[in-house]
Design a protein around this motif. Sequence first.
Motif, mmCIF file in Angstrom:
data_model
loop_
_atom_site.group_PDB
_atom_site.id
_atom_site.type_symbol
_atom_site.label_atom_id
_atom_site.label_comp_id
_atom_site.label_asym_id
_atom_site.label_seq_id
_atom_site.Cartn_x
_atom_site.Cartn_y
_atom_site.Cartn_z
ATOM 1 N N PHE A 1 0.842 -1.195 0.000
ATOM 2 C CA PHE A 1 0.000 0.000 0.000
ATOM 3 C C PHE A 1 0.877 1.244 0.000
ATOM 4 C CE2 PHE A 1 -2.340 3.327 2.294
ATOM 5 C CZ PHE A 1 -3.479 3.394 1.520
ATOM 6 N N PRO A 2 0.637 2.198 -0.908
ATOM 7 C CA PRO A 2 1.491 3.379 -1.004
ATOM 8 C C PRO A 2 1.163 4.421 0.069
ATOM 9 C CG PRO A 2 -0.203 3.484 -2.681
ATOM 10 C CD PRO A 2 -0.359 2.153 -1.972
ATOM 11 N N PHE A 3 1.600 4.190 1.292
ATOM 12 C CA PHE A 3 1.341 5.074 2.430
ATOM 13 C C PHE A 3 2.491 6.062 2.586
ATOM 14 C CE2 PHE A 3 1.933 5.997 6.959
ATOM 15 C CZ PHE A 3 0.697 6.535 7.259
ATOM 16 N N ASP A 4 2.172 7.299 2.914
ATOM 17 C CA ASP A 4 3.186 8.324 3.151
ATOM 18 C C ASP A 4 3.030 8.845 4.568
ATOM 19 O OD1 ASP A 4 4.336 11.074 3.300
ATOM 20 O OD2 ASP A 4 4.892 10.618 1.240
ATOM 21 N N ILE A 5 4.057 8.708 5.401
ATOM 22 C CA ILE A 5 4.007 9.097 6.809
ATOM 23 C C ILE A 5 3.704 10.588 6.973
ATOM 24 C CG2 ILE A 5 6.495 9.512 7.069
ATOM 25 C CD1 ILE A 5 4.368 7.778 9.708
ATOM 26 N N ARG A 6 4.040 11.400 5.971
ATOM 27 C CA ARG A 6 3.798 12.843 6.056
ATOM 28 C C ARG A 6 2.342 13.200 5.804
ATOM 29 N NH1 ARG A 6 7.822 14.124 1.459
ATOM 30 N NH2 ARG A 6 6.618 12.353 0.752
ATOM 31 N N GLY A 7 1.552 12.249 5.301
ATOM 32 C CA GLY A 7 0.144 12.496 5.040
ATOM 33 C C GLY A 7 -0.144 13.047 3.661
ATOM 34 N N TYR A 8 0.865 13.100 2.800
ATOM 35 C CA TYR A 8 0.647 13.588 1.442
ATOM 36 C C TYR A 8 -0.120 12.543 0.635
ATOM 37 C CZ TYR A 8 4.272 17.045 2.518
ATOM 38 O OH TYR A 8 4.995 18.045 3.083
ATOM 39 N N PRO A 9 -0.907 12.974 -0.344
ATOM 40 C CA PRO A 9 -1.607 11.994 -1.179
ATOM 41 C C PRO A 9 -0.600 11.140 -1.933
ATOM 42 C CG PRO A 9 -1.783 14.190 -2.116
ATOM 43 C CD PRO A 9 -1.139 14.345 -0.781
ATOM 44 N N THR A 10 -0.932 9.891 -2.160
ATOM 45 C CA THR A 10 0.036 8.974 -2.755
ATOM 46 C C THR A 10 0.012 8.949 -4.268
ATOM 47 O OG1 THR A 10 -1.550 7.177 -2.545
ATOM 48 C CG2 THR A 10 0.030 7.457 -0.752
ATOM 49 N N GLU A 11 -1.073 9.369 -4.887
ATOM 50 C CA GLU A 11 -1.162 9.294 -6.338
ATOM 51 C C GLU A 11 -1.245 10.664 -7.001
ATOM 52 O OE1 GLU A 11 -4.313 6.626 -7.333
ATOM 53 O OE2 GLU A 11 -3.385 4.964 -6.275
ATOM 54 N N LEU A 12 -1.140 11.710 -6.214
ATOM 55 C CA LEU A 12 -1.226 13.063 -6.740
ATOM 56 C C LEU A 12 0.000 13.857 -6.314
ATOM 57 C CD1 LEU A 12 -4.915 13.801 -5.708
ATOM 58 C CD2 LEU A 12 -4.115 13.228 -7.993
ATOM 59 N N PRO A 13 0.406 14.841 -7.106
ATOM 60 C CA PRO A 13 1.485 15.711 -6.644
ATOM 61 C C PRO A 13 0.999 16.546 -5.459
ATOM 62 C CG PRO A 13 0.672 16.412 -8.797
ATOM 63 C CD PRO A 13 -0.066 15.173 -8.431
ATOM 64 N N TYR A 14 1.911 17.050 -4.647
ATOM 65 C CA TYR A 14 1.536 17.914 -3.532
ATOM 66 C C TYR A 14 2.226 19.260 -3.687
ATOM 67 C CZ TYR A 14 5.967 16.335 -1.513
ATOM 68 O OH TYR A 14 7.290 16.049 -1.306
ATOM 69 N N LEU A 15 1.506 20.309 -3.294
ATOM 70 C CA LEU A 15 2.011 21.672 -3.439
ATOM 71 C C LEU A 15 3.168 21.926 -2.482
ATOM 72 C CD1 LEU A 15 -1.284 23.755 -3.715
ATOM 73 C CD2 LEU A 15 0.248 23.048 -5.546
ATOM 74 N N THR A 16 4.187 22.598 -2.987
ATOM 75 C CA THR A 16 5.307 23.027 -2.145
ATOM 76 C C THR A 16 5.418 24.546 -2.115
ATOM 77 O OG1 THR A 16 6.846 22.843 -4.002
ATOM 78 C CG2 THR A 16 6.619 20.914 -2.557
ATOM 79 N N ASP A 17 4.789 25.219 -3.076
ATOM 80 C CA ASP A 17 4.857 26.671 -3.131
ATOM 81 C C ASP A 17 3.667 27.191 -3.945
ATOM 82 O OD1 ASP A 17 6.027 29.154 -2.583
ATOM 83 O OD2 ASP A 17 7.145 29.163 -4.474
ATOM 84 N N PHE A 18 3.019 28.241 -3.452
ATOM 85 C CA PHE A 18 1.876 28.848 -4.132
ATOM 86 C C PHE A 18 1.950 30.348 -3.895
ATOM 87 C CE2 PHE A 18 -2.478 30.327 -4.458
ATOM 88 C CZ PHE A 18 -2.967 29.635 -5.552
ATOM 89 N N VAL A 19 2.190 31.115 -4.957
ATOM 90 C CA VAL A 19 2.348 32.562 -4.840
ATOM 91 C C VAL A 19 1.343 33.247 -5.754
ATOM 92 C CG1 VAL A 19 3.914 34.518 -5.151
ATOM 93 C CG2 VAL A 19 4.812 32.325 -4.353
ATOM 94 N N ILE A 20 0.606 34.230 -5.215
ATOM 95 C CA ILE A 20 -0.283 35.080 -6.002
ATOM 96 C C ILE A 20 0.421 36.424 -6.164
ATOM 97 C CG2 ILE A 20 -2.536 36.206 -6.118
ATOM 98 C CD1 ILE A 20 -3.604 33.975 -4.302
ATOM 99 N N PHE A 21 0.687 36.823 -7.405
ATOM 100 C CA PHE A 21 1.442 38.041 -7.670
ATOM 101 C C PHE A 21 0.572 39.296 -7.661
ATOM 102 C CE2 PHE A 21 4.069 34.711 -9.613
ATOM 103 C CZ PHE A 21 5.251 34.949 -8.934
ATOM 104 N N ASN A 22 -0.682 39.166 -8.027
ATOM 105 C CA ASN A 22 -1.584 40.324 -8.026
ATOM 106 C C ASN A 22 -2.870 39.928 -7.302
ATOM 107 O OD1 ASN A 22 -2.274 38.567 -10.148
ATOM 108 N ND2 ASN A 22 -3.157 40.208 -11.390
#
Length: 144
Positions: A102-123
């Motif tokens: 089973f693809p479990f991640d101890i950090r709680g991130y989804p196992t089959e989807l990418p996870y965000l590391t940075d999100f910036v709104i410029f305006n």
Amino acid sequence: QNSSGTQISNNIFLFTGSNVANMNLGGNSGLNFQNNLTYSYNSTLDDLSGTNNLNNQDPLFTNFNSGIGLNSSSNDYNIQSGSPAEGAGTDGNDLGVFNGGFPFDIRGYPTELPYLTDFVIFNNIISAGTPLNINIKANANINN
């Protein structure tokens, strides 16, 4: 609380406290434990009710430090070869969160989807019909 007729299978119950002797089931007399492993690093636990349980047996995790939090990402809950949890599940797979690969991640991130590391709104203040300028960075979760 007060559950009955519940089947609990293929788990590893781990205790690091010093005064635990049982699962403190309270009014939950109808629980059926099957193919579970219990282990305490500091005491002997009462046996689970049910069948094929591995009571008071070290699961032999790949890397576990009982002196830090159970949810620490430095712990590796994969089991070593020769662990009593190996192949001990109702389905013949290993016990625990990595049962059957089973693809479990101890950090709680989804196992089959990418996870965000940075999100910036410029305006961040715009009027209707104006494009919103953003920058998103993400990491893949599974390394294959």
